[in-house]
Motif scaffolding. Structure first.
Motif, PDB file in Angstrom:
ATOM      1  N   GLY A  48      51.343  11.727  -0.898  1.00  0.00           N
ATOM      2  CA  GLY A  48      50.913  10.334  -0.891  1.00  0.00           C
ATOM      3  C   GLY A  48      49.553  10.155  -1.546  1.00  0.00           C
ATOM      4  O   GLY A  48      49.337   9.210  -2.310  1.00  0.00           O
ATOM      5  N   LEU A  49      48.621  11.070  -1.273  1.00  0.00           N
ATOM      6  CA  LEU A  49      47.289  10.995  -1.883  1.00  0.00           C
ATOM      7  C   LEU A  49      47.373  11.187  -3.387  1.00  0.00           C
ATOM      8  O   LEU A  49      46.705  10.492  -4.159  1.00  0.00           O
ATOM      9  CB  LEU A  49      46.374  12.061  -1.262  1.00  0.00           C
ATOM     10  N   ALA A  50      48.197  12.162  -3.803  1.00  0.00           N
ATOM     11  CA  ALA A  50      48.341  12.424  -5.239  1.00  0.00           C
ATOM     12  C   ALA A  50      48.936  11.211  -5.951  1.00  0.00           C
ATOM     13  O   ALA A  50      48.496  10.832  -7.047  1.00  0.00           O
ATOM     14  CB  ALA A  50      49.223  13.655  -5.453  1.00  0.00           C
ATOM     15  N   ALA A  51      49.943  10.574  -5.323  1.00  0.00           N
ATOM     16  CA  ALA A  51      50.563   9.390  -5.929  1.00  0.00           C
ATOM     17  C   ALA A  51      49.571   8.239  -6.020  1.00  0.00           C
ATOM     18  O   ALA A  51      49.537   7.510  -7.013  1.00  0.00           O
ATOM     19  CB  ALA A  51      51.778   8.976  -5.097  1.00  0.00           C
ATOM     20  N   ALA A  52      48.735   8.090  -4.984  1.00  0.00           N
ATOM     21  CA  ALA A  52      47.736   7.022  -4.989  1.00  0.00           C
ATOM     22  C   ALA A  52      46.709   7.248  -6.095  1.00  0.00           C
ATOM     23  O   ALA A  52      46.310   6.312  -6.795  1.00  0.00           O
ATOM     24  CB  ALA A  52      47.050   6.943  -3.623  1.00  0.00           C
ATOM     25  N   ARG A  53      46.282   8.491  -6.252  1.00  0.00           N
ATOM     26  CA  ARG A  53      45.312   8.804  -7.329  1.00  0.00           C
ATOM     27  C   ARG A  53      45.934   8.551  -8.694  1.00  0.00           C
ATOM     28  O   ARG A  53      45.258   8.074  -9.618  1.00  0.00           O
ATOM     29  CB  ARG A  53      44.856  10.255  -7.200  1.00  0.00           C
ATOM     30  N   ALA A  54      47.223   8.902  -8.842  1.00  0.00           N
ATOM     31  CA  ALA A  54      47.911   8.694 -10.116  1.00  0.00           C
ATOM     32  C   ALA A  54      47.972   7.218 -10.474  1.00  0.00           C
ATOM     33  O   ALA A  54      47.993   6.855 -11.655  1.00  0.00           O
ATOM     34  CB  ALA A  54      49.316   9.285 -10.064  1.00  0.00           C
ATOM     35  N   ARG A  55      48.002   6.353  -9.459  1.00  0.00           N
ATOM     36  CA  ARG A  55      48.025   4.907  -9.706  1.00  0.00           C
ATOM     37  C   ARG A  55      46.623   4.356  -9.932  1.00  0.00           C
ATOM     38  O   ARG A  55      46.428   3.151 -10.077  1.00  0.00           O
ATOM     39  CB  ARG A  55      48.682   4.180  -8.524  1.00  0.00           C
ATOM     40  N   SER A  80      51.983  17.496   6.465  1.00  0.00           N
ATOM     41  CA  SER A  80      50.885  17.814   5.556  1.00  0.00           C
ATOM     42  C   SER A  80      51.305  17.605   4.110  1.00  0.00           C
ATOM     43  O   SER A  80      50.553  17.054   3.295  1.00  0.00           O
ATOM     44  CB  SER A  80      50.445  19.266   5.774  1.00  0.00           C
ATOM     45  N   GLU A  81      52.532  18.018   3.785  1.00  0.00           N
ATOM     46  CA  GLU A  81      53.033  17.853   2.421  1.00  0.00           C
ATOM     47  C   GLU A  81      53.167  16.379   2.064  1.00  0.00           C
ATOM     48  O   GLU A  81      52.831  15.959   0.949  1.00  0.00           O
ATOM     49  CB  GLU A  81      54.379  18.563   2.273  1.00  0.00           C
ATOM     50  N   ARG A  82      53.659  15.559   3.014  1.00  0.00           N
ATOM     51  CA  ARG A  82      53.805  14.125   2.751  1.00  0.00           C
ATOM     52  C   ARG A  82      52.446  13.470   2.525  1.00  0.00           C
ATOM     53  O   ARG A  82      52.298  12.594   1.669  1.00  0.00           O
ATOM     54  CB  ARG A  82      54.543  13.446   3.908  1.00  0.00           C
ATOM     55  N   VAL A  83      51.444  13.903   3.312  1.00  0.00           N
ATOM     56  CA  VAL A  83      50.101  13.344   3.144  1.00  0.00           C
ATOM     57  C   VAL A  83      49.553  13.700   1.769  1.00  0.00           C
ATOM     58  O   VAL A  83      49.019  12.845   1.048  1.00  0.00           O
ATOM     59  CB  VAL A  83      49.161  13.858   4.253  1.00  0.00           C
TER      60      VAL A  83
END
Length: 209
Positions: free
Chosen positions: A138-145, A132-135
């Motif tokens: 990953g979502l937060a990193a994608a939004r940051a990009r 759950s933490e990895r997901v």
């Protein structure tokens, strides 16, 4: 006569062989005084949910035809920590244990078995939390990009967007299979599009499947 046991061996790919596992387990059963009722071998990925041979072992256990399941190591039996825990709990209700050649014996109705089950439950929860933490990371990193996630407002599913093209090709006499391959859809999706069109239109559409 000793406890009745089923031997279960599994390899991941067709170019591997269960023979060494079976040979080792046969010797293990003889040394342990087990009466081998049946031997099962399976070729399936460790993550595959539908394992027919393992399902047959579970049926033997449920019918109380065996007292133990012999494996070379627990990873041959369980798909994950949670899967292992779930099957152990089911087997416990039938008073069947899982015995690994590594020396691990899981019997949930014994103090040792309950301790191991508690540890497994903790590990399974840890695995779920980490996933759950990895997901989330990953979502937060994608939004940051600046990446937009999920279907955006106004977007239509691919099948809806391609429905007119599908129906046009059907009218030309193309088969479901040809249309699916040409448009990158599944044959079932093509059939569903045509089915919806038939519901909303009076004339029958002639199709070469």
């Amino acid at each position: 006569m000793g406890q009745r046991a089923a031997i279960y061996a599994r390899v991941s790919t067709a170019d591997q062989s269960c023979e060494r596992q079976l040979r080792d387990l046969a010797g293990f059963a003889e040394r342990g005084g087990y009466e081998v009722v049946e031997v099962f071998r399976e070729t399936a990925s460790g993550m595959k949910a539908n394992r027919s041979a393992r399902a047959e072992v579970m049926k033997l256990a449920q019918a109380r035809h065996i007292d133990a399941i012999l494996v070379t190591e627990l990873s041959r039996w369980g798909r994950s920590t949670q899967d292992l825990l779930d099957t152990l709990n089911r087997l416990s209700g039938w008073r069947v244990s899982v015995v690994a050649m590594s020396g691990m014996t899981f019997e949930v109705d014994t103090p040792h078995g309950r301790m191991m089950a508690t540890m497994l439950a903790g590990i399974a929860q840890f695995e779920r939390d980490m996933l759950s933490e990895r997901v989330r990371s990953g979502l937060a990193a994608a939004r940051a990009r600046g990446r937009k996630l999920g279907r955006q407002t106004g977007d239509r599913p691919k099948s809806d967007r391609l429905a007119p093209k599908v129906l046009a090709l059907v009218a030309e006499g193309r088969s479901y299979r040809w249309i699916a391959r040409d448009l990158g859809l599944s044959k079932n999706t093509v059939a569903a599009i045509v089915g919806r069109a038939r519901v909303h239109t009076a004339p029958d559409i002639k199709i070469a499947e």
